[in-house]
Design a protein around this motif. Structure first.
Motif, PDB file in Angstrom:
ATOM      1  N   LYS A 105       0.855  -1.186   0.000  1.00 16.37           N
ATOM      2  CA  LYS A 105       0.000   0.000   0.000  1.00 16.37           C
ATOM      3  C   LYS A 105       0.886   1.229   0.000  1.00 16.37           C
ATOM      4  O   LYS A 105       1.804   1.354   0.822  1.00 16.37           O
ATOM      5  N   THR A 106       0.620   2.142  -0.935  1.00 18.23           N
ATOM      6  CA  THR A 106       1.268   3.445  -0.924  1.00 18.23           C
ATOM      7  C   THR A 106       0.183   4.501  -0.967  1.00 18.23           C
ATOM      8  O   THR A 106      -1.003   4.188  -1.086  1.00 18.23           O
ATOM      9  N   SER A 107       0.554   5.751  -0.865  1.00 16.25           N
ATOM     10  CA  SER A 107      -0.443   6.817  -0.775  1.00 16.25           C
ATOM     11  C   SER A 107      -1.123   7.072  -2.123  1.00 16.25           C
ATOM     12  O   SER A 107      -0.516   6.923  -3.191  1.00 16.25           O
ATOM     13  N   ASP A 108      -2.376   7.485  -2.068  1.00 22.24           N
ATOM     14  CA  ASP A 108      -3.086   7.882  -3.289  1.00 22.24           C
ATOM     15  C   ASP A 108      -2.388   9.065  -3.942  1.00 22.24           C
ATOM     16  O   ASP A 108      -2.377   9.197  -5.174  1.00 22.24           O
ATOM     17  N   GLN A 109      -1.797   9.922  -3.109  1.00 20.58           N
ATOM     18  CA  GLN A 109      -1.104  11.098  -3.644  1.00 20.58           C
ATOM     19  C   GLN A 109       0.115  10.692  -4.465  1.00 20.58           C
ATOM     20  O   GLN A 109       0.402  11.294  -5.503  1.00 20.58           O
ATOM     21  N   TRP A 110       0.873   9.672  -3.987  1.00 22.14           N
ATOM     22  CA  TRP A 110       2.027   9.233  -4.769  1.00 22.14           C
ATOM     23  C   TRP A 110       1.571   8.636  -6.099  1.00 22.14           C
ATOM     24  O   TRP A 110       2.130   8.925  -7.159  1.00 22.14           O
ATOM     25  N   ILE A 111       0.538   7.798  -6.084  1.00 23.46           N
ATOM     26  CA  ILE A 111       0.041   7.190  -7.315  1.00 23.46           C
ATOM     27  C   ILE A 111      -0.419   8.259  -8.299  1.00 23.46           C
ATOM     28  O   ILE A 111      -0.185   8.162  -9.509  1.00 23.46           O
TER      29      ILE A 111
END
Length: 391
Positions: free
Chosen positions: A232-238
């Motif tokens: 899981k990574t941040s929506d902002q990074w994606i």
């Protein structure tokens, strides 16, 4: 690092600081349009695909037999899974052999420091460089929570650093690892990387690079290879993350839930390495922090990615955008490959805790910056922990 024997891959790269993340190889516009050509797999290598992953692969039109025979090397945009819910990472046993681990790297590609805008919001003067110090071997005794993350992308085999962290759902038995978002997902211009695996205490005895040519997998990875079961990574990074300029850097963090490559021995990652760090999501403001210690495996020159280093410094502040969180910044000469490595300071209880991870820095080295972990970071951490709470 320049390879000490011919590369096994057609293109090889380190996921460096996000200023130079994976910018070698295909251009941002064309990356993923054509399959890359990493090393061929040994026919004897096995692949294990859990039933739930099989269903998700089929939903995206991915043929399992073709995947076994190298379809994972296909980086066509319609095959490159991007959305948070679409992460898949089937285990391919022995894919990360000693040669492949040693040769995951990134050739230098300079990026000018002007690519960072630090004049909006609160930014302190750039710190003086702090010379990275080699961590004493054995690493398991000096920094047992630290290790390397290996993964494949369109440019070839890549590498980052990472940290074993505590899991509140499994006290003393965590299988969670903390790293940078750009070490698991390409960001705005791409999708999830593949064959993501964590190796704690990589090259534990700090063998010389020349000696690693003949080293066994057990010498290089004495505590095993642990594959990402979920990330899981941040929506902002994606949505925003980019290879240059620091876009998305304040949200450049990720949590990996791992599982052993060779099957369960009954021990968790935390039990196997003997330690894990708590994550501090309410770290003090910069003026209240005496020092932070960053750990990683720098791979870009003058380092070669085979040994662990640390930098300790009192942090300053770096603001990339006025409407985004201000980042921590320390003086440090570590280079690409150290990305994702943990920054340790004092938690709320005064004990060591992970408070950030290496994200960006100038191509010329001299300093590093990492995100301040707040509600967004806690949200992805809690989601991964709760997903496996009953297992």
């Amino acid at each position: 690092m320049r390879s000490i024997r011919p590369l096994l891959t057609a293109a090889s790269a380190v996921a460096a600081l996000t200023l130079t993340v994976t910018s070698c190889g295909p251009s941002e516009e064309n990356a993923g349009d054509k399959p890359s050509a990493p090393a061929s797999l040994n026919p004897a290598e096995k692949i294990k695909i859990p039933e739930d992953l099989k269903d998700r692969l089929k939903e995206h039109g991915i043929d399992l037999d073709k995947w076994r025979n190298g379809e994972w090397k296909n980086w066509d945009r319609d095959k490159w899974l991007r959305e948070a819910k679409d992460f898949v990472n089937p285990i391919i046993e022995d894919l990360w052999n000693p040669d492949r681990m040693r040769e995951a790297e990134r050739p230098d590609k300079p990026v000018e420091e002007e690519d960072i805008s630090g004049d909006k919001g609160v930014t302190d003067p750039a710190p003086d460089p702090v010379r990275a110090k080699a961590v004493d071997a054995k690493y398991h005794d000096s920094a047992p929570e630290s290790g390397k993350v290996f993964f494949d992308g369109p440019e070839g085999s890549m590498v980052c650093s990472a940290t074993v962290v505590k899991d509140p759902a499994h006290p003393g038995k965590s299988n969670m690892v903390w790293t940078a978002g750009h070490c698991v997902h390409k960001g705005k211009k791409g999708g999830w990387y593949r064959n993501i695996a964590f190796v704690p205490s990589y090259n534990d005895s700090a063998l010389a690079t020349s000696a690693l040519e003949k080293a066994t997998r057990e010498q290089i990875a004495p505590y095993g290879v642990w594959w990402a079961e979920w990330v899981k990574t941040s929506d902002q990074w994606i949505a925003e993350g980019a290879s240059t300029g620091g876009a998305g850097a304040p949200y450049d963090f990720a949590v990996i839930k791992v599982t052993p490559e060779k099957g369960s021995s009954g021990k968790s990652l935390e039990e196997t390495v003997g330690s894990a760090l708590p994550v501090e999501f309410n770290a003090p403001a910069v003026p209240k922090i005496a020092s932070l210690t960053a750990t990683g495996y720098p791979a870009a020159a003058p380092f070669d990615g085979q040994k662990m280093f640390q930098c300790q410094d009192k942090p300053g502040r770096l603001s990339l955008k006025a409407n985004q969180p201000t980042m921590y910044r320390i003086g440090c000469t570590m280079t690409g490959g150290s990305s994702g490595g943990g920054w340790v300071g004092k938690g709320g209880d005064g004990k060591p805790a992970l408070v950030s991870n290496t994200s960006i820095g100038p191509a010329s080295a001299g300093w590093l910056a990492g995100p301040r972990l707040g509600p967004e970071a806690k949200g992805i951490f809690d989601e991964v922990s709760k997903k496996y709470a009953g297992q």
